[in-house]
Design a protein around this motif. Sequence first.
Motif, mmCIF file in Angstrom:
data_model
loop_
_atom_site.group_PDB
_atom_site.id
_atom_site.type_symbol
_atom_site.label_atom_id
_atom_site.label_comp_id
_atom_site.label_asym_id
_atom_site.label_seq_id
_atom_site.Cartn_x
_atom_site.Cartn_y
_atom_site.Cartn_z
ATOM 1 N N UNK A 59 -10.828 4.393 13.107
ATOM 2 C CA UNK A 59 -10.047 3.344 13.751
ATOM 3 C C UNK A 59 -8.588 3.768 13.720
ATOM 4 N N UNK A 60 -7.896 3.609 14.843
ATOM 5 C CA UNK A 60 -6.456 3.842 14.923
ATOM 6 C C UNK A 60 -5.763 2.535 15.274
ATOM 7 N N UNK A 61 -4.720 2.209 14.512
ATOM 8 C CA UNK A 61 -3.938 1.004 14.760
ATOM 9 C C UNK A 61 -2.488 1.425 14.992
ATOM 10 N N UNK A 108 -13.916 -2.637 13.314
ATOM 11 C CA UNK A 108 -12.845 -2.789 14.305
ATOM 12 C C UNK A 108 -12.539 -4.268 14.525
ATOM 13 N N UNK A 109 -13.567 -5.061 14.716
ATOM 14 C CA UNK A 109 -13.389 -6.503 14.924
ATOM 15 C C UNK A 109 -12.785 -7.149 13.686
ATOM 16 N N UNK A 115 -8.087 0.569 17.700
ATOM 17 C CA UNK A 115 -8.825 1.289 18.726
ATOM 18 C C UNK A 115 -9.903 2.132 18.048
ATOM 19 N N UNK A 116 -11.148 1.979 18.462
ATOM 20 C CA UNK A 116 -12.211 2.774 17.830
ATOM 21 C C UNK A 116 -12.215 4.200 18.347
ATOM 22 N N UNK A 117 -12.623 5.110 17.477
ATOM 23 C CA UNK A 117 -12.757 6.508 17.850
ATOM 24 C C UNK A 117 -14.015 7.094 17.244
ATOM 25 N N UNK A 118 -14.266 8.335 17.546
ATOM 26 C CA UNK A 118 -15.483 8.989 17.099
ATOM 27 C C UNK A 118 -15.335 9.650 15.749
#
Length: 425
Positions: free
Chosen positions: A345-347, A311-312, A358-361
């Motif tokens: 990850x959603x962008x 994510x970073x 945005x991180x997700x599971x």
Amino acid sequence: MPADQPTDPRPLPDGLVLRTATPADLDQIGELLTARGDAHDAEDHRLVVEDPAAGWETCAVVVDGDRVVSTATLLDEELGLSTDGLPGPVRLPAGQVELVATDPGFEGRGLVRELMGWAHDLSAARGHLLQVMIGIPYFYRLFGYSYAVDIPAHRPLVEPPGEEALAGHAVRPATTADLPDVRRLQEHAQQAADLRMPHSPPRWQWLLDRHGSTTWVVERTGPGGTAEVVATGRTTPPEDDVVLAELAATDRPAALAMVARAHRLATSVVDASPLVVWDRRGTVAGEVVDELCGPAARQAEQYYVRVPDEVVLLDRLRPVLDARLAAADLGPPDEVVLSTFRRHVRMPVVDGRLGAPRPGGTLQSPGASGGAGVAPDQLGPLLFGPHGIVGLSQRHPDVYPGPHEALMAALFPPVTADLLTYYLP
């Protein structure tokens, strides 16, 4: 038991302690590195820790009482990733673990794992976004690394240039005064690659001071009668079979002169192997290598990469991804979804630009959400490797671009690379 800070001592089983190295450890570390590696390793370690630009905090040891039984060193690096449409590369602070050694009597007790944990903690504290390294086959996969970036092809010299190639040129070991010219030549050569890692500022001097390799310059007298540095390269010692790496030149005659000097060095030892020259595609040096050298061995050779937080890293890479998205002219999607299956990850895409990831599971079937899937150990190859997402999907069943293949292919294309490292792999 974890320490509060990366530099705090860490007690280990059986009374061992992991701590930052001190000047009192220098001789023992040198003896351990020499016994377990190369005779030049002790010198290389000393150059790092005695330079205030790096210092003792870059090195850790495991001690049994006063005895050093294992060690590792973290080097600061910086990669740059460029693409069309950007004024310059996106800078990526990174770490590289080097000079790892363990006493044979203490192997199999997890000491390298502890030292790698220390190095990764220190790397994170320094703001590094990834780690890159050269390492023995397979071993560093155990610590979250993946083979990702191609090492330059090693090609045997089959058509040595004659002595006439040296006419009008003087080839000599570089000095500190030459470093601005050497850096200029290397920066120009690296512009041919998407992913670049130059030598760190302090390492330029270490390379001049060490005996494990020699940095050369080629001079030629210019129109005004002043000697100009027109090429550079780095060779291994004759007793180790000579390799010419990091060849950079302003023109073909300058590159030929450097190859001719390296060939002379290689043939100075009886029964020595032929000179091997590193390829450098897209440069003057690469054209000379094509002309003079045979094909490289077919076995894959790659640098390791570790991505601690995708994510970073994706957030830092947004300018690159935005430029690729704009160049593709596919029509902006609503969002970009990339899943490593246990997390994703959603962008979002707003006005044609990517928003913060945005991180997700868990997302086991990203294709159903319009996304791409990539196994966690393929993140480094996806972002920095020579195949891109399409090429990786042809090699790995757990990498696939999903229903929007053209979009994912544009965002994650093949990447060419040129990395300069302390050691020549």
